[in-house]
Design a protein around this motif. Structure first.
Motif: not given
Lengths: 79, 248
Positions: B6-10, B52-60, B97-100
């Motif tokens: 539900d949080s994603d959808k918002k 912020v766009a919600g890419v599931g996994h970022l590796k930097i 910025i985006n804990p998800d």
């Protein structure tokens, strides 16, 4: 014939301009423009310039015609 | 299958309204893994917009520490971070910025011997490097592993971007066969901002399948004249990096 030549990145600083119209003999090729520029600015001779003719990447032996637009740009490393 | 909460959808409501994006686009982003090479001027900004766009996994991956002279452009790093590893500052900020989003960071120098393992499992590689030798290395691994590679580079008020789809488009070496000399380049902070936002847009378009990519197109951002130039590029049949890859 007249050809518009555009410069990018450090080439603008080397040549002191963003673009210029160049008068060329019929049958001229991109290489003739490079040769003219190298006479004006010898340090261009060792550059790895990338060249586009009418927004398409091309090579130095490409033939030119009146009204063509040539863009000359170096790879840039910054990030 | 990845589900949206539900949080994603918002959180992602406004981007899911984009034509062709929808919940399916968001699910695609959520299950994606993006590799960002460098946490400097380009990586600072592209990583924020991918987070912020919600890419599931970022590796930097980055090997550097923050210096005062970085702060005119590397907006993820702040005054208080001087001396910290860039990857630590990046992980801390992106997680806030985006804990998800799962943020994985590696403090290392990318070399021939580790780059194949580092990019393993990534859906896209984002170029945030400040030198051509490492870009060529990433280009080669992208071509060999058939992972799309979103190039960005900058100089002063100017930047370039293109999206490399191995086997289908020109690779970095096709476009730039030889590297520029290593140099301390001039740069306004806004320039990597512009290019990195374009890179993030390309990544999101590729992952969700919307829009038209910068494929076989080199975009030149000319901030001095405030113009964009588009150059058509094509594969070099003799390219040392990609000529042996079948067209796909």
């Amino acid at each position: 014939m007249m050809v518009k030549v555009k410069f990018f990145a450090s080439y603008r600083e080397m040549l002191g301009e963003v673009e210029r119209d160049v008068q060329l003999q019929d049958g001229a090729r991109v290489r003739d423009i490079i040769d003219m520029l190298v006479i004006r600015c010898p340090e261009l001779a060792g550059e790895n310039a990338v060249i586009a003719l009418n927004h398409v990447i091309t090579k130095e032996d490409a033939k030119l015609k009146d009204g063509d637009v040539v863009a000359i740009f170096p790879p840039v490393s910054g990030g | 299958m990845v589900k949206l909460t539900d949080s994603d959808k918002k959180r992602y409501d406004r981007q899911m309204m984009i034509s062709g994006f929808g919940e399916e686009g968001q699910r695609k982003l959520k299950r994606s893994r993006v590799f960002i090479a460098g946490a400097g001027g380009l990586g600072s900004t592209s990583s924020v917009f991918l987070a912020v766009a919600g890419v599931g996994h970022l590796k930097i991956v980055d090997d550097d520490r923050i210096e005062l002279s970085n702060l005119n452009r590397q907006i993820l790093h702040w005054n208080r971070d001087i001396g910290r590893a860039k990857v630590d500052s990046t992980k801390e900020k992106l997680s806030q910025i985006n804990p998800d989003v799962a943020v994985e960071v590696v403090k290392t120098t990318m070399t021939e011997s580790n780059v194949f393992d580092l990019v393993e499992g990534s859906n896209v590689i984002v170029d945030g490097m400040d030198n051509f030798p490492t870009r060529y290395l990433l280009n080669r691994v992208a071509v060999e592993k058939k992972i799309p590679f979103v190039h960005g580079s900058i100089y002063g008020l100017e930047g370039r971007a293109t999206t490399i789809i191995p086997g289908r488009t020109a690779c970095l070496r096709c476009i730039f066969p030889e590297s520029p000399p290593p140099t301390r380049f001039p740069v306004l902070g806004a320039t990597p901002g512009v290019i990195a936002v374009i890179q993030a847009t390309e990544v999101i378009k590729y992952l969700t399948g919307i829009g038209r990519l910068l494929a076989n197109r080199l975009l030149i951002y000319d901030g001095e004249s405030m113009k964009f130039e588009e150059i058509s590029v094509r594969r070099n049949p003799d390219c040392p990096d990609c000529s042996d890859i079948q067209k796909s």
